[in-house]
Design a protein around this motif. Structure first.
Motif, PDB file in Angstrom:
ATOM      1  N   PRO A 176       0.833  -1.208   0.000  1.00 43.70           N
ATOM      2  CA  PRO A 176       0.000   0.000   0.000  1.00 43.70           C
ATOM      3  C   PRO A 176       0.864   1.253   0.000  1.00 43.70           C
ATOM      4  O   PRO A 176       1.986   1.251   0.509  1.00 43.70           O
ATOM      5  N   SER A 177       0.327   2.310  -0.551  1.00 44.81           N
ATOM      6  CA  SER A 177       1.041   3.582  -0.573  1.00 44.81           C
ATOM      7  C   SER A 177       0.998   4.208   0.818  1.00 44.81           C
ATOM      8  O   SER A 177       0.168   3.830   1.655  1.00 44.81           O
ATOM      9  N   GLU A 180      -2.435   5.412   1.569  1.00 42.66           N
ATOM     10  CA  GLU A 180      -3.351   4.311   1.872  1.00 42.66           C
ATOM     11  C   GLU A 180      -3.108   3.774   3.280  1.00 42.66           C
ATOM     12  O   GLU A 180      -4.049   3.435   4.000  1.00 42.66           O
ATOM     13  N   ASN A 181      -1.830   3.693   3.669  1.00 36.56           N
ATOM     14  CA  ASN A 181      -1.496   3.254   5.025  1.00 36.56           C
ATOM     15  C   ASN A 181      -2.121   4.171   6.064  1.00 36.56           C
ATOM     16  O   ASN A 181      -2.695   3.721   7.056  1.00 36.56           O
ATOM     17  N   ALA A 183      -4.691   6.266   5.706  1.00 35.15           N
ATOM     18  CA  ALA A 183      -6.153   6.209   5.670  1.00 35.15           C
ATOM     19  C   ALA A 183      -6.658   4.952   6.372  1.00 35.15           C
ATOM     20  O   ALA A 183      -7.624   4.994   7.146  1.00 35.15           O
ATOM     21  N   TRP A 184      -5.997   3.823   6.107  1.00 34.16           N
ATOM     22  CA  TRP A 184      -6.411   2.571   6.744  1.00 34.16           C
ATOM     23  C   TRP A 184      -6.219   2.653   8.254  1.00 34.16           C
ATOM     24  O   TRP A 184      -7.077   2.220   9.025  1.00 34.16           O
ATOM     25  N   ASP A 231     -15.399  -0.834   2.293  1.00 39.94           N
ATOM     26  CA  ASP A 231     -13.944  -0.781   2.371  1.00 39.94           C
ATOM     27  C   ASP A 231     -13.367  -2.167   2.611  1.00 39.94           C
ATOM     28  O   ASP A 231     -12.291  -2.484   2.213  1.00 39.94           O
TER      29      ASP A 231
END
Length: 231
Positions: A176-177, A180-181, A183-184, A231
């Motif tokens: 993951p970018s 993305e990291n 946000a998760w 998600d």
């Protein structure tokens, strides 16, 4: 003495003009009682239920779950990325060196506030020392937490070899970018809080606070949890 025995139901029953043998009992069936009467009780009486319920148990009360959602949507400072990474480092899978944000804050304090901004050369050195110390202190804290987490995972029963072989045959997932990291991670923190699984946070200030009942929007709650499933 158990939490149930510590709980004094008399003020609650008296406030609602209910008999001592009322069912569901606020002492022995507190969650069921809250589901029926949470809107009728003031915060100072609701706070008594912290003695015989856990945040996870209270999640089944729709009003409490909605209050937590409203709180999350208010973007409280403890859920900011920097604060959350510091408070729950074991849940953060990022790659930057732990303590970076705290070290920066320490250096800024030394540069701008310490001794009223005088003796700049000495203060500059102090800022560097504080930054290095904070990074090392935070790194050690994170290492300890992650080591404990790894020891726990290793203590779990191993899966059978056939299952391991099936996993080996699967194609590796792309990394993951950083965005993305982040946000998760923030989504994970929010979900854990709403469901009562998040540690090191004060649930009482939200669960018993009528402020978060304002503009209660059940459709908004359903949309939030629908997004979670997607998600």
């Amino acid at each position: 003495m158990s939490a149930t025995r510590d709980f004094d139901s008399a003020p609650v029953l008296s406030y609602l003009a209910l008999p001592d043998d009322y069912q569901p009992s606020p002492q022995t069936a507190p969650v069921e009682f809250l589901r029926k009467h949470i809107r009728e009780l003031p915060p100072h009486l609701l706070a008594l239920f912290s003695a015989n319920t856990t945040p996870r148990e209270r999640t089944v009360v729709p009003e409490i779950r909605s209050r937590r959602l409203k709180y999350v949507e208010s973007k409280p400072p403890e859920f900011s990325l920097a604060e959350a990474k510091s408070t729950w480092p074991a849940l953060w899978e990022g790659r930057e060196r732990p303590g970076t944000e705290q070290a920066k804050a320490e250096k800024e304090w030394a540069d701008k506030e310490f001794m009223g901004g005088t003796v700049q050369q000495q203060v500059g050195k102090l800022g560097e020392l504080l930054r290095d110390y904070e990074e090392e202190r935070e790194s050690e804290r994170v290492r300890t937490i992650r080591r404990q987490r790894a020891e726990y995972i290793e203590s779990l029963p191993e899966e059978d070899e056939e299952s391991d072989e099936d996993e080996d045959d699967q194609a590796p997932l792309p990394e993951p970018s950083p965005i993305e990291n982040e946000a998760w991670f923030q989504r994970n923190i929010q979900e854990r809080f709403i469901y009562g699984f998040l540690e090191s946070i004060d649930y009482d200030k939200v669960d018993w606070n009528e402020q978060w009942d304002e503009d209660l929007d059940r459709e908004a709650e359903e949309r939030w949890f629908d997004d979670e499933e997607e998600d």
